[in-house]
Design an enzyme around this catalytic site. Structure first.
Site, PDB file in Angstrom:
ATOM      1  N   ALA B  53       0.621  -1.010   0.005  1.00  0.00           N
ATOM      2  CA  ALA B  53       0.055  -0.136   0.053  1.00  0.00           C
ATOM      3  C   ALA B  53       0.692   1.297  -0.055  1.00  0.00           C
ATOM      4  O   ALA B  53       0.656   2.123  -0.930  1.00  0.00           O
ATOM      5  CB  ALA B  53      -1.009   0.046   1.099  1.00  0.00           C
ATOM      6  N   ASP B 224      -3.813  -2.780   3.523  1.00  0.00           N
ATOM      7  CA  ASP B 224      -4.045  -2.126   2.457  1.00  0.00           C
ATOM      8  C   ASP B 224      -5.066  -1.053   2.831  1.00  0.00           C
ATOM      9  O   ASP B 224      -4.990  -0.063   1.902  1.00  0.00           O
ATOM     10  CB  ASP B 224      -4.399  -3.136   1.318  1.00  0.00           C
ATOM     11  CG  ASP B 224      -3.202  -3.922   0.979  1.00  0.00           C
ATOM     12  OD1 ASP B 224      -3.077  -5.022   1.570  1.00  0.00           O
ATOM     13  OD2 ASP B 224      -2.316  -3.279   0.062  1.00  0.00           O
TER      14      ASP B 224
END
Lengths: 339, 339
Positions: B53, B224
């Protein structure tokens, strides 16, 4: 089961040879291995040419019969075959039955055939009892391969699926690929294709996701050894699958014949867990896209250790029921059924 | 981080090009990709040349800067880059920050550099806060790759490990291989080798086994997207790992910068979950034993569908704490920290 129009068992005896479907080559190539020496049979068990507790049990019994047919020492054969793999109870069941038959003056090969036939009958009964749990439209998750390739015929965890499908119920199977050896994506998928059962292969990691989304109605797995208290050993990852089923209120069934129950094993903690080569984790076997040939690719870097416990223990309290050839029992009842 | 004596970030900008370490080639080959067009950058995110991420967040910001440098429409770039992958919140954070900078008349590239620097600083702070949890001799399990390859430098889940090791504490890492793309066996193992951290790669299925045997003291994973209620999305399999940790009384930590928190997402159920190609499950990428070249092998049979959800949601109640650049918070506190 039928493969390309011909009926097969996974393990059988023919022309003084033990015959096995060569499982590491599936799904890419169908090949039969013919074995005349019990040491080779023990190696086939160790190298997983044949795997699955009941299939190992029948193979081990035939391997003992091979030793007797060749005039070799059955006690030495018992030791060698019994040392092939440590976890599956059926291995010890198979060789123990032949030793008892010999002690009783009975024919080893006839006894091995009887054991194989009993496994087929048990599997079919497991299929019948288990299919009573399967309603039309159910989505079933299974781990590893506990179909007919893991037994002599029919299967354990998959036998109820095959029976339900033959009774015209719609079933969808989520097959965990089952790392590291991928018996799910290789063997379960192959079986389900042969039987025209709608299915999808998923990474083991995805089973919990589908459970949490309400997309799995039931889990059925096989077992390599059942302790007297109802704890079970099965392919690594079964335990986490059972935890995810429990967390999502999904019934979790184990399917196995009584040959898998070890009366001398009080709890799951007493079951020896096989450690296999880390190469099964660092490498993957399949068909090369570049050459079209069987090949292995290395995934993990050289220098990183890979650990590979082959089984884990699922405690009895996570198991909804154990589907056997004598009916469906709660894990706690299994021990009492032995007497 | 240092790779063969040279210091690198995972994502940087040089000579009017966005530079990325080409992650699908690791651990087998170290290669830098240089990108001059934002569409190519979006494709690199989609194809996971860069993943993780925070690394996606920095890449997305630089991709926006590329569009501006080339005199292209930033709103069109925002749309294209924002469509590269659906789950990682940092993607939207990165492009959103550049859009705000442009609206405020600030320079896009300077802002992208600032974002990358902030990610590095956040990761290092996460490492410091997180390392306070790590006692000498601890055995830590992690899933996927949340090390420096998943961020700009240091990492999220692995930053505390790197900090603890530099503070001379002994740490052993069990790295889940993380099917289907094996970011654990490819990337986490590669990082740990580079940093000389003792570790073992295990099949995802084995994590629960080691937890049940008392061989794992703590789990740390990245994220994420973090919902306002403290639910988190992370690589598929994180949820079952959290269930196994809970069942065995093992603390389960999530490490992520605040850029990963989505204030507009009330719960984990609102996080979109990316479905990726089934080929990531049916095939495995690595180095062929026969040719020594990069290759893919097919594992599952042709004709079997493979399903591949890339993320799952771990509910807040399974999370011991979230390690951020501002400290360690309970999942329930995360939402309140946003105001």
């Amino acid at each position: 089961m039928t493969i390309e129009g011909k009926s097969y068992r996974t393990v059988w005896f023919e022309d003084n040879r033990l015959c096995l479907i060569n499982q590491p080559l599936l799904p890419h190539r169908f090949e039969i291995v013919r074995i005349g020496d019990y040491r080779e049979a023990a190696l086939a068990i160790r190298n997983m040419v044949v795997r699955g507790a009941p299939a190992i049990g029948a193979t081990a019994a035939y391997a003992m019969a091979l030793a007797v047919l060749r005039g070799e020492d059955p006690e030495e054969a018992y030791r060698v075959i019994g040392g092939a793999r440590p976890t599956a109870q059926d291995l010890f069941y198979g060789i123990g039955r032949i030793r008892e038959a010999l002690a009783g003056g009975r024919d080893a090969l006839e006894e091995a055939d009887r054991i194989a036939d009993e496994y087929v009958a048990s599997s079919e009964r497991i299929g019948e009892y288990g299919s009573s749990l399967i309603r039309d439209g159910m989505r079933i998750n299974t781990h590893c391969n506990a179909g007919w390739l893991a037994t002599v015929d029919w299967g354990t965890a998959l036998a109820p699926v095959y029976k339900a499908v033959r009774q015209n119920r719609k079933v969808f199977v989520y097959a965990d690929e089952t790392r590291p050896r991928c018996q799910g994506s290789r063997l379960t998928a192959y079986e389900l294709l042969q039987e025209n059962v709608p299915h999808a292969v998923i990474a083991d990691n995805a089973a919990g996701f589908y459970m949490s989304r309400g997309m799995i109605d039931m889990v059925i797995v096989g077992s390599d050894r059942i302790a007297a208290n109802g704890d079970i050993a099965n392919k690594i990852g079964t335990y986490t699958s059972a935890l995810a089923a429990r967390a999502n209120g999904i019934p979790f069934y184990v399917a196995a014949p009584f040959a898998t129950v070890d009366r001398d094993c009080p709890t799951g903690g007493d079951i020896p867990i096989e450690e296999r080569s880390g190469e099964e984790v660092s490498h993957m076997f399949g068909i090369s896209e570049k050459t079209g040939e069987a090949d292995r690719v290395r995934v993990a870097p050289e220098g990183s250790e890979c650990l590979n416990p082959a089984f884990d223990v699922t405690p009895a309290d996570l198991i909804t029921g154990i589907i056997t050839e004598r009916g469906i029992f709660s894990p706690g009842e299994i021990g009492r059924q032995l007497t």
